[in-house]
Write a protein that holds these residues in place. Structure first.
Motif, PDB file in Angstrom:
ATOM      1  N   LYS A  11     -61.811  61.810  57.103  1.00 36.10           N
ATOM      2  CA  LYS A  11     -61.919  63.310  55.791  1.00 36.10           C
ATOM      3  C   LYS A  11     -62.862  64.699  56.235  1.00 36.10           C
ATOM      4  O   LYS A  11     -64.355  64.796  56.104  1.00 36.10           O
ATOM      5  CB  LYS A  11     -62.599  62.861  54.578  1.00 36.10           C
ATOM      6  N   THR A  12     -62.687  65.990  56.455  1.00 34.70           N
ATOM      7  CA  THR A  12     -63.093  67.071  56.659  1.00 34.70           C
ATOM      8  C   THR A  12     -64.485  66.859  56.059  1.00 34.70           C
ATOM      9  O   THR A  12     -65.657  67.310  57.552  1.00 34.70           O
ATOM     10  CB  THR A  12     -62.523  67.779  56.496  1.00 34.70           C
ATOM     11  N   PRO A  13     -64.874  66.928  54.884  1.00 31.81           N
ATOM     12  CA  PRO A  13     -66.149  66.319  54.751  1.00 31.81           C
ATOM     13  C   PRO A  13     -67.034  65.770  55.454  1.00 31.81           C
ATOM     14  O   PRO A  13     -68.796  66.543  54.906  1.00 31.81           O
ATOM     15  CB  PRO A  13     -66.293  66.561  52.895  1.00 31.81           C
ATOM     16  N   GLN A  14     -67.434  64.915  55.944  1.00 31.52           N
ATOM     17  CA  GLN A  14     -67.555  63.607  56.784  1.00 31.52           C
ATOM     18  C   GLN A  14     -68.064  64.240  57.683  1.00 31.52           C
ATOM     19  O   GLN A  14     -68.669  63.805  58.766  1.00 31.52           O
ATOM     20  CB  GLN A  14     -67.331  62.302  56.358  1.00 31.52           C
ATOM     21  N   MET A  15     -67.484  65.214  58.200  1.00 30.38           N
ATOM     22  CA  MET A  15     -67.552  65.337  59.848  1.00 30.38           C
ATOM     23  C   MET A  15     -68.754  66.263  59.882  1.00 30.38           C
ATOM     24  O   MET A  15     -69.639  65.952  61.462  1.00 30.38           O
ATOM     25  CB  MET A  15     -66.335  66.266  60.177  1.00 30.38           C
ATOM     26  N   ALA A  16     -69.429  66.775  59.447  1.00 29.45           N
ATOM     27  CA  ALA A  16     -70.222  67.948  59.505  1.00 29.45           C
ATOM     28  C   ALA A  16     -71.776  66.686  60.063  1.00 29.45           C
ATOM     29  O   ALA A  16     -72.361  67.232  61.111  1.00 29.45           O
ATOM     30  CB  ALA A  16     -70.767  68.708  58.136  1.00 29.45           C
ATOM     31  N   ARG A  17     -71.668  65.785  59.464  1.00 31.58           N
ATOM     32  CA  ARG A  17     -73.061  65.172  59.806  1.00 31.58           C
ATOM     33  C   ARG A  17     -73.124  65.261  61.692  1.00 31.58           C
ATOM     34  O   ARG A  17     -74.598  64.595  62.058  1.00 31.58           O
ATOM     35  CB  ARG A  17     -73.324  64.385  58.843  1.00 31.58           C
ATOM     36  N   LEU A  18     -72.182  63.966  61.407  1.00 25.92           N
ATOM     37  CA  LEU A  18     -71.630  63.822  63.154  1.00 25.92           C
ATOM     38  C   LEU A  18     -71.943  65.037  64.410  1.00 25.92           C
ATOM     39  O   LEU A  18     -72.095  64.793  65.144  1.00 25.92           O
ATOM     40  CB  LEU A  18     -70.359  62.803  62.870  1.00 25.92           C
ATOM     41  N   MET A  19     -71.626  65.912  63.687  1.00 27.71           N
ATOM     42  CA  MET A  19     -71.198  67.355  64.620  1.00 27.71           C
ATOM     43  C   MET A  19     -73.048  67.310  64.709  1.00 27.71           C
ATOM     44  O   MET A  19     -72.858  68.080  65.495  1.00 27.71           O
ATOM     45  CB  MET A  19     -71.248  67.926  64.241  1.00 27.71           C
ATOM     46  N   GLU A  20     -73.890  67.298  64.027  1.00 25.27           N
ATOM     47  CA  GLU A  20     -75.225  67.519  64.148  1.00 25.27           C
ATOM     48  C   GLU A  20     -76.354  66.815  64.205  1.00 25.27           C
ATOM     49  O   GLU A  20     -77.087  67.293  64.474  1.00 25.27           O
ATOM     50  CB  GLU A  20     -75.997  68.504  62.374  1.00 25.27           C
ATOM     51  N   ALA A  21     -75.607  65.212  64.215  1.00 20.53           N
ATOM     52  CA  ALA A  21     -76.368  64.262  64.381  1.00 20.53           C
ATOM     53  C   ALA A  21     -77.542  64.379  66.340  1.00 20.53           C
ATOM     54  O   ALA A  21     -75.999  64.497  66.916  1.00 20.53           O
ATOM     55  CB  ALA A  21     -75.798  63.504  64.820  1.00 20.53           C
ATOM     56  N   THR A  22     -78.471  64.056  66.259  1.00 18.81           N
ATOM     57  CA  THR A  22     -78.574  64.222  68.075  1.00 18.81           C
ATOM     58  C   THR A  22     -77.757  63.331  68.404  1.00 18.81           C
ATOM     59  O   THR A  22     -77.351  62.123  68.135  1.00 18.81           O
ATOM     60  CB  THR A  22     -80.346  63.507  67.646  1.00 18.81           C
TER      61      THR A  22
END
Length: 395
Positions: free
Chosen positions: A238-249
């Motif tokens: 789901k779209t709201p969950q994706m931001a964290r993975l895109m920003e992860a190291t």
């Protein structure tokens, strides 16, 4: 005596037999499909020339069917196939179920189901082919701001004020095509409310050339086999969950990918950039209008679960080129193209959306239904063979 009024500069009218909006892979392929026809073709692309000639890696791997591979070669873009990885088998998993749907190419001439080719290599090869064959004039960095047609011709208005006149206008300008809307063609759209992340990962355990689609609770994971112990990791959330993975190291992302695949491929390592795409499926209610036609995602924008979208784009380019005669905008020819392309795309488009909706629904009834489908499918060899034949699209 009053001075004479200054002469007004009128920008020239560009004339072509066919004007194509969008110089992405399908627009370029269509130009190549028209080689030797004697028709003049103009491609109008808002992206700059460098983005077309040297496309950047975008994470996407395209599963080319056997027929699509033949078309790429016929269009002079076979060099892209040299960058491909064979897809020997595909399997579908459902959560922790022990049942799996497995698809292989059966028969005496059995080979790979298809070939996974990086999208940017496909785009580069098609651009190089168009330039080498001079099959079209490419107008890069050129935005189309208006489209209109009448019984005799079509016209484009460009952002710099120039006008383009053509006997046929073709829009290949993405699934969110502005040209489609300007021509009054509506579409059926299904927004899955999800985002697809793609990234190349290295892993400890071999993939054996097997593509895996794994529907889990709250996520869908696909592993597409590339050269060596490397795969394209495709995660849908789901779209709201994706931001964290895109920003992860990179280290955090690798650990998360390993966790989300339950270590099936061993420890993972991120080896390329990450890319995210919204999941929206689109099907135009009409593929043609008066001296107007849709190709590629502008006609059919597939959910990527079957990785079949670009194959439809190539097939559409081939079909439209086959129907075009002395008058490129002939109504009967355009209607024949529409009929053929609808028959060739609608069944799989509908089935794909049904599968995606079923396997991303985490409610109890849906889980029970897909478990039953998996158990039945695992036992029905004719069904699996039919699906494999559709995926291969061998002609």
């Amino acid at each position: 005596m009053a001075p004479a009024p200054a002469a007004r500069y009128i920008k020239p009218m560009l004339d072509y037999d066919i004007a194509v909006i969008g110089a992405g892979p399908v627009g370029l392929a269509f130009a190549q499909a028209l080689r030797g026809s004697g028709l003049s073709v103009g491609l109008f692309e808002r992206a700059p020339e460098t983005a077309i000639a040297q496309p950047a890696f975008d994470g996407r791997e395209i599963a080319l069917t056997h027929h699509s591979q033949k078309l790429m070669t016929a269009f002079g873009a076979g060099a892209a196939l040299d960058h491909g990885s064979p897809l020997r088998e595909a399997q579908v998993l459902n959560g922790g179920s022990p049942f799996a749907l497995e698809f292989t190419a059966d028969g005496p001439k059995a080979g790979p189901l298809g070939l996974l080719v990086p999208n940017h290599e496909i785009r580069r090869a098609l651009h190089d082919a168009v330039r080498a064959d001079a099959s079209a004039e490419i107008h890069a960095g050129t935005e189309v701001t208006d489209v209109s047609t009448d019984p005799r011709e079509g016209r484009l208005t460009l952002a710099d004020g120039r006008m383009v006149r053509a006997r046929l206008i073709v829009a290949a300008d993405t699934r969110f095509s502005a040209s489609r809307g300007r021509m009054g063609i509506r579409d059926s759209r299904l927004d899955f409310g999800s985002t697809m992340l793609v990234a190349r990962v290295a892993h400890e355990k071999p993939h054996h050339g097997i593509a895996t689609e794994w529907f889990g609770h709250g996520q869908t994971v696909a592993m597409l086999p590339l050269a060596g112990d490397v795969s394209s990791f495709v995660l849908t959330l789901k779209t709201p969950q994706m931001a964290r993975l895109m920003e992860a190291t990179p280290e955090e992302f690798a650990a998360e990918a390993t966790r989300r695949t339950q270590g099936r491929w061993g420890r993972m390592e991120l080896v390329a950039t990450r890319h995210a795409y919204p999941l929206v499926a689109v099907y135009a209610r009409r593929f043609v209008g008066r001296r107007f036609a849709l190709l590629g995602d502008a006609a059919v924008g597939m959910h990527p679960v079957t990785a079949h979208g670009f194959n439809f784009g190539l097939a559409g380019a081939e079909r439209l080129a086959q129907e075009i005669g002395g008058d490129p905008g002939d109504t009967a020819a355009l209607l024949r193209f529409e009929s053929r392309h609808r028959r060739g795309t609608f069944p799989l488009f509908t089935a794909t959306n049904a599968i995606a909706k079923l396997y991303t629904d985490d409610r109890a009834p849906a889980r029970l239904l897909r478990g039953a489908v998996m158990r039945a499918g695992a036992l029905l060899a004719p069904v699996r063979k039919a699906v494999a034949a559709q995926l291969m699209d061998a002609r």
